[in-house]
Design a protein around this motif. Sequence first.
Motif, PDB file in Angstrom:
ATOM      1  N   PRO A   8       0.829  -1.192   0.000  1.00  0.00           N
ATOM      2  CA  PRO A   8       0.000   0.000   0.000  1.00  0.00           C
ATOM      3  C   PRO A   8       0.877   1.261   0.000  1.00  0.00           C
ATOM      4  N   THR A   9       0.397   2.255  -0.686  1.00  0.00           N
ATOM      5  CA  THR A   9       1.079   3.540  -0.753  1.00  0.00           C
ATOM      6  C   THR A   9       0.086   4.621  -0.379  1.00  0.00           C
ATOM      7  N   ALA A  10       0.459   5.500   0.552  1.00  0.00           N
ATOM      8  CA  ALA A  10      -0.397   6.620   0.935  1.00  0.00           C
ATOM      9  C   ALA A  10       0.170   7.890   0.326  1.00  0.00           C
ATOM     10  N   LEU A  11      -0.642   8.585  -0.437  1.00  0.00           N
ATOM     11  CA  LEU A  11      -0.231   9.822  -1.089  1.00  0.00           C
ATOM     12  C   LEU A  11      -1.165  10.934  -0.627  1.00  0.00           C
ATOM     13  N   PRO A  12      -0.643  11.929   0.093  1.00  0.00           N
ATOM     14  CA  PRO A  12      -1.512  12.929   0.711  1.00  0.00           C
ATOM     15  C   PRO A  12      -2.024  14.022  -0.223  1.00  0.00           C
ATOM     16  N   LEU A  13      -1.452  14.158  -1.406  1.00  0.00           N
ATOM     17  CA  LEU A  13      -1.839  15.241  -2.308  1.00  0.00           C
ATOM     18  C   LEU A  13      -2.329  14.705  -3.651  1.00  0.00           C
ATOM     19  N   GLY A  14      -3.255  15.417  -4.267  1.00  0.00           N
ATOM     20  CA  GLY A  14      -3.777  15.012  -5.574  1.00  0.00           C
ATOM     21  C   GLY A  14      -2.695  14.923  -6.630  1.00  0.00           C
ATOM     22  N   GLU A  15      -1.730  15.848  -6.599  1.00  0.00           N
ATOM     23  CA  GLU A  15      -0.649  15.827  -7.586  1.00  0.00           C
ATOM     24  C   GLU A  15       0.189  14.561  -7.449  1.00  0.00           C
ATOM     25  N   SER A  16       0.423  14.111  -6.212  1.00  0.00           N
ATOM     26  CA  SER A  16       1.174  12.870  -5.987  1.00  0.00           C
ATOM     27  C   SER A  16       0.413  11.680  -6.553  1.00  0.00           C
TER      28      SER A  16
ATOM     29  N   GLN B 147       1.610   8.986  -9.651  1.00  0.00           N
ATOM     30  CA  GLN B 147       1.621   7.530  -9.532  1.00  0.00           C
ATOM     31  C   GLN B 147       0.647   6.870 -10.506  1.00  0.00           C
ATOM     32  N   LEU B 148      -0.517   7.455 -10.705  1.00  0.00           N
ATOM     33  CA  LEU B 148      -1.509   6.876 -11.609  1.00  0.00           C
ATOM     34  C   LEU B 148      -1.074   6.955 -13.070  1.00  0.00           C
ATOM     35  N   ALA B 149      -0.175   7.857 -13.395  1.00  0.00           N
ATOM     36  CA  ALA B 149       0.276   8.008 -14.781  1.00  0.00           C
ATOM     37  C   ALA B 149       1.270   6.934 -15.195  1.00  0.00           C
ATOM     38  N   LEU B 150       1.789   6.171 -14.242  1.00  0.00           N
ATOM     39  CA  LEU B 150       2.770   5.138 -14.563  1.00  0.00           C
ATOM     40  C   LEU B 150       2.115   3.983 -15.314  1.00  0.00           C
ATOM     41  N   LEU B 151       2.708   3.598 -16.425  1.00  0.00           N
ATOM     42  CA  LEU B 151       2.228   2.451 -17.197  1.00  0.00           C
ATOM     43  C   LEU B 151       3.359   1.447 -17.323  1.00  0.00           C
ATOM     44  N   PRO B 152       3.116   0.174 -17.141  1.00  0.00           N
ATOM     45  CA  PRO B 152       1.825  -0.378 -16.750  1.00  0.00           C
ATOM     46  C   PRO B 152       1.485   0.036 -15.325  1.00  0.00           C
ATOM     47  N   PRO B 153       0.213   0.001 -14.988  1.00  0.00           N
ATOM     48  CA  PRO B 153      -0.198   0.465 -13.657  1.00  0.00           C
ATOM     49  C   PRO B 153       0.492  -0.310 -12.543  1.00  0.00           C
ATOM     50  N   ARG B 154       0.883   0.404 -11.491  1.00  0.00           N
ATOM     51  CA  ARG B 154       1.514  -0.216 -10.327  1.00  0.00           C
ATOM     52  C   ARG B 154       0.486  -0.732  -9.337  1.00  0.00           C
ATOM     53  N   TYR B 155      -0.771  -0.364  -9.512  1.00  0.00           N
ATOM     54  CA  TYR B 155      -1.800  -0.680  -8.534  1.00  0.00           C
ATOM     55  C   TYR B 155      -2.979  -1.383  -9.203  1.00  0.00           C
TER      56      TYR B 155
ATOM     57  N   LEU C  76      -7.749   3.839  -3.692  1.00  0.00           N
ATOM     58  CA  LEU C  76      -8.747   4.433  -2.810  1.00  0.00           C
ATOM     59  C   LEU C  76      -8.461   5.928  -2.778  1.00  0.00           C
ATOM     60  N   LEU C  77      -9.377   6.716  -3.301  1.00  0.00           N
ATOM     61  CA  LEU C  77      -9.135   8.144  -3.494  1.00  0.00           C
ATOM     62  C   LEU C  77     -10.101   8.979  -2.646  1.00  0.00           C
ATOM     63  N   ASP C  78      -9.557   9.682  -1.673  1.00  0.00           N
ATOM     64  CA  ASP C  78     -10.359  10.572  -0.834  1.00  0.00           C
ATOM     65  C   ASP C  78     -10.811  11.760  -1.677  1.00  0.00           C
ATOM     66  N   LEU C  79     -12.073  12.095  -1.604  1.00  0.00           N
ATOM     67  CA  LEU C  79     -12.586  13.208  -2.398  1.00  0.00           C
ATOM     68  C   LEU C  79     -12.197  14.563  -1.826  1.00  0.00           C
ATOM     69  N   GLN C  80     -11.830  14.614  -0.550  1.00  0.00           N
ATOM     70  CA  GLN C  80     -11.446  15.872   0.085  1.00  0.00           C
ATOM     71  C   GLN C  80      -9.930  15.978   0.233  1.00  0.00           C
TER      72      GLN C  80
ATOM     73  N   SER D  58      -9.405  18.404  -5.522  1.00  0.00           N
ATOM     74  CA  SER D  58     -10.431  17.436  -5.140  1.00  0.00           C
ATOM     75  C   SER D  58     -10.161  16.074  -5.773  1.00  0.00           C
ATOM     76  N   GLY D  59     -10.655  15.054  -5.116  1.00  0.00           N
ATOM     77  CA  GLY D  59     -10.567  13.714  -5.685  1.00  0.00           C
ATOM     78  C   GLY D  59     -11.309  13.622  -7.007  1.00  0.00           C
ATOM     79  N   TYR D  60     -12.361  14.436  -7.174  1.00  0.00           N
ATOM     80  CA  TYR D  60     -13.075  14.469  -8.444  1.00  0.00           C
ATOM     81  C   TYR D  60     -12.157  14.954  -9.563  1.00  0.00           C
ATOM     82  N   ALA D  61     -11.323  15.955  -9.277  1.00  0.00           N
ATOM     83  CA  ALA D  61     -10.396  16.465 -10.293  1.00  0.00           C
ATOM     84  C   ALA D  61      -9.379  15.405 -10.684  1.00  0.00           C
TER      85      ALA D  61
END
Length: 101
Positions: free
Chosen positions: A1-9, A13-21, A25-29, A34-37
Amino acid sequence: PTALPLGESAMTQLALLPPRYVLVLLDLQLPGMSGYAVASWYREHVRSAAARPPWVVAISADPDVDACRDYGFDRCLPKPLTAEVVAMLSRQLLAVSAPRP
């Protein structure tokens, strides 16, 4: 598990291909974004390029299921998130991802 406190972080991580995850689990706040963004960016720029994209699950104190669906989340769960809920979600993910005979 990896905890990332900021949307930019999370976006980095999500841009890495192939996906690492297999499950995100994305907090909306998130602070600063925002998690929506993050989900909107992910859907537009990354998800379609991944052969097996991870499930992206929204977590919120007051989840809006329709908004979560509109932003491309696979699930929307209320806080507080418990170990039992994460275990159930993992079992669902494994069942859907299992190769068919």
